[in-house]
Design a protein around this motif. Structure first.
Motif, PDB file in Angstrom:
ATOM      1  N   ASP A  61     -30.908 -16.670  -9.239  1.00  0.00           N
ATOM      2  CA  ASP A  61     -30.551 -16.605 -10.654  1.00  0.00           C
ATOM      3  C   ASP A  61     -30.436 -15.161 -11.162  1.00  0.00           C
ATOM      4  OD1 ASP A  61     -33.166 -15.830 -10.437  1.00  0.00           O
ATOM      5  OD2 ASP A  61     -33.995 -17.350 -11.793  1.00  0.00           O
ATOM      6  N   GLY A  62     -30.535 -14.191 -10.258  1.00  0.00           N
ATOM      7  CA  GLY A  62     -30.388 -12.786 -10.643  1.00  0.00           C
ATOM      8  C   GLY A  62     -31.673 -12.150 -11.147  1.00  0.00           C
ATOM      9  N   ARG A  63     -32.723 -12.961 -11.367  1.00  0.00           N
ATOM     10  CA  ARG A  63     -33.969 -12.382 -11.885  1.00  0.00           C
ATOM     11  C   ARG A  63     -34.811 -11.790 -10.751  1.00  0.00           C
ATOM     12  NH1 ARG A  63     -36.396 -16.819 -15.997  1.00  0.00           N
ATOM     13  NH2 ARG A  63     -37.857 -15.116 -16.427  1.00  0.00           N
ATOM     14  N   LEU A  64     -35.588 -10.765 -11.094  1.00  0.00           N
ATOM     15  CA  LEU A  64     -36.429 -10.099 -10.095  1.00  0.00           C
ATOM     16  C   LEU A  64     -37.845 -10.661 -10.154  1.00  0.00           C
ATOM     17  CD1 LEU A  64     -35.314  -6.394 -10.660  1.00  0.00           C
ATOM     18  CD2 LEU A  64     -34.267  -8.162  -9.224  1.00  0.00           C
ATOM     19  N   ARG A  65     -38.414 -10.894  -8.986  1.00  0.00           N
ATOM     20  CA  ARG A  65     -39.757 -11.464  -8.922  1.00  0.00           C
ATOM     21  C   ARG A  65     -40.621 -10.747  -7.884  1.00  0.00           C
ATOM     22  NH1 ARG A  65     -36.144 -15.568  -9.474  1.00  0.00           N
ATOM     23  NH2 ARG A  65     -36.500 -17.007 -11.212  1.00  0.00           N
TER      24      ARG A  65
END
Lengths: 375, 375
Positions: free
Chosen positions: B97-101
């Motif tokens: 989803d393009g989010r960084l974790r």
């Protein structure tokens, strides 16, 4: 073929004393020398250092002596992550006759080569290294105290500089040497020290690397050393095994002078079984004692049970440590299983005789093949 | 009182995210990013790094993020001699989803604090550290590959910088963090690897520091790793004791999936008894398996004799490693006492299922509390 020959010839010329480049301090860059009375071990450094770079493709670079300076190290260098590093400790002395001498530098270089192999750093030419070290000492000779309780501590160091986080051998490395004018290692001087012998802490084990002088053997000991200091002791006596064998003191090898069960005098030190560092001072004391032929000299395992028994039967004469930093250091007490085992007072102790003989060799009062002239 | 209050207030303000100073690269200082296909573990570093200095008198300094640069280290610094150093390994992922974790950064910080204590480096505030690390990742976010076989490896490092050769705790230190875009740890990808299990080499022992992530645990392993590679294996499986207990792989913890003597499926991994590193991936796989409740999950000692017996009786289902760098890595073969123990081919292997579940959490395909949003 021409290109190959060219590369080969570059490799052969490197790490050589004859290629040594000297970039010396300008007069304004020279530092004031500390008072002899203020010398703390390893706190003051001389004006210059020696560096020799290495990389897997080109081999050794030429040695360079330049003003002491911070090293520029990539934050990903293997020395900072995986402790791919080693060191040596040796000393130069200013003799009573004013001449400078090294003590058995060949023994330190042999050990350094062995450690390099164990820690996956490259081989080097020890003869060339000794020549370069001698030159560094000559340049900084004014730093060697005019005092026969002081000396110049020499710290060859070898680090993996490859900026890459894989746990693997390094592709680049730096060998360097710094010098420190030093007084006695223990601030107490030749005063006897107290050791904590606690079997819950283990320095080294079979299949490990306890006989190599690599940084990895030291970091884990600092925490235990602090516990010992909190309890009023100066150093840790490292034990090994269910039978609590004495191994070494971390900064020194350990010697026990005792009467055996037959009432004969025996000097005992643990054997080079891979668990302890093969000390140059240890070797020298053994060789001296074997020359003297006055008592038994034995390299064998000795347990705390044997120490406790000999102590109870008044057969324990002396315990002392031996290492380059302190030379010889008497032990007054061993703390073991919540009991203090105090050493008896001795007239003309053996440790004092060793110290005097070693000092006589160091300071040129006794001509001996172990003392190597620097100039 | 005023002066004292002032010092106290300086101490309290330090190491805090709110004090973070940012000195970012100019556009001309930014480096080109490597191709995803060329990513070798730990070879490429991002544009910036985080640094936090400490000294015994003033405590922590303010955190600074600045362009990646060589460290200026005194040649007498304790990290270069006595390996007073530690590191951590963690990862950030760019989700589908393009989010960084981040993955469970609290577990890495807890381990880092434990290691700091063992190696005599100072305590720090882990919450503030995580905030600073998140900010560093945000700044270098463009370095996180758009690829779900790649990630950003985060390397917190902590070194003793005190320029003094006494074997003692340090008076100054530097905590820093560098980042590396990485592909799969093993160049073979998820392909099974071969392990050398040779009881003559011992990584760690009771009374030592094998459960701490300090550099000192790694240097001694490189030589043995090279022996393993020469014999055609990728890694060493470290054994301990006369009964040849499996401990860990050095870069991974070890898991054995087998049928026990009753014919029941059992996942076995060695216990946290001080000899092995408490891996975050190890913990996560154990927690997942215990949630699934499909087979026995046991932390217990397991010996090579048991492996050999299970192999002979066709009860050995799978062996695999687990660690941050590789996540999950299947083992195809264990070489032990001059015999190769090949693992059977398995349909829908458990290691693959673990890898998929972990990847789903890493890349945000599965919502999970372990995945911590960076922004």
């Amino acid at each position: 073929m021409a290109v190959r020959g060219c590369f080969l010839s570059i490799r052969l010329q490197t790490q050589k004393f004859s290629d040594l480049e000297e970039k010396l301090c300008s007069p304004s860059q020279l530092h004031p020398k500390p008072e002899v009375s203020s010398l703390v071990f390893g706190k003051y450094f001389t004006d210059h250092m020696l560096e020799i770079g290495w990389n897997a493709n080109k081999g050794w670079e030429k040695p360079v002596i330049s003003p002491l300076h911070d090293l520029q190290i990539h934050p990903g260098a293997k020395v900072l992550h995986y402790a791919i590093e080693l060191f040596e400790g040796m000393k130069a002395y200013r003799g009573d006759d004013g001449r400078l001498r090294l003590f058995r530098p060949d023994r330190n270089m042999i050990r350094m080569l062995n450690t390099a192999k164990r820690v996956s750093l490259p081989e080097f030419d020890m003869e060339e290294m000794i020549k370069c070290i001698k030159r560094l000492i000559q340049i900084d000779r004014d730093w060697i105290p005019h005092s026969n309780t002081s000396s110049l501590y020499i710290r060859p160091t070898f680090i993996a500089t490859d900026p890459s986080l894989g746990v693997a051998a390094t592709n680049s490395a730096l060998l360097y040497v710094v010098l420190c004018p030093v007084g006695p290692y223990f601030t107490s001087g030749f005063k006897p020290i107290s050791l904590l012998a606690d079997p819950q802490y283990v320095r080294s084990w079979p299949g490990g690397c306890g006989s190599s002088k690599m940084g990895a053997n030291y970091a884990p000991t600092i925490y235990i050393q602090k516990q010992a200091e909190k309890q009023g002791h100066q150093q840790v006596l490292w034990l090994y095994g269910d039978d609590h064998q004495l191994t070494e003191v971390g900064t020194m090898n350990i010697f026990i002078f005792m009467l055996n069960k037959k009432g004969e005098r025996e000097l005992v030190t643990p054997p080079l079984d891979g668990l302890i560092l093969p000390g140059v001072t240890r070797l020298s004391l053994l060789e001296l004692a074997r020359e003297w032929k006055e008592f038994h000299v034995t390299e064998r395992n000795i347990t705390m049970a044997e120490i406790v028994e000999a102590h109870a039967e008044n057969r324990l004469l002396e315990v002392f440590g031996a290492g380059t930093a302190c030379v010889v250091c008497p032990v007054a007490n061993i703390s073991y299983q919540n009991r203090d085992y105090k050493m008896p007072a001795v007239e003309s102790p053996l440790s004092q005789r060793f110290f005097k003989t070693m000092s006589d060799i160091h300071y040129g009062r006794l001509q001996h093949k172990w003392a190597v002239d620097i100039e």
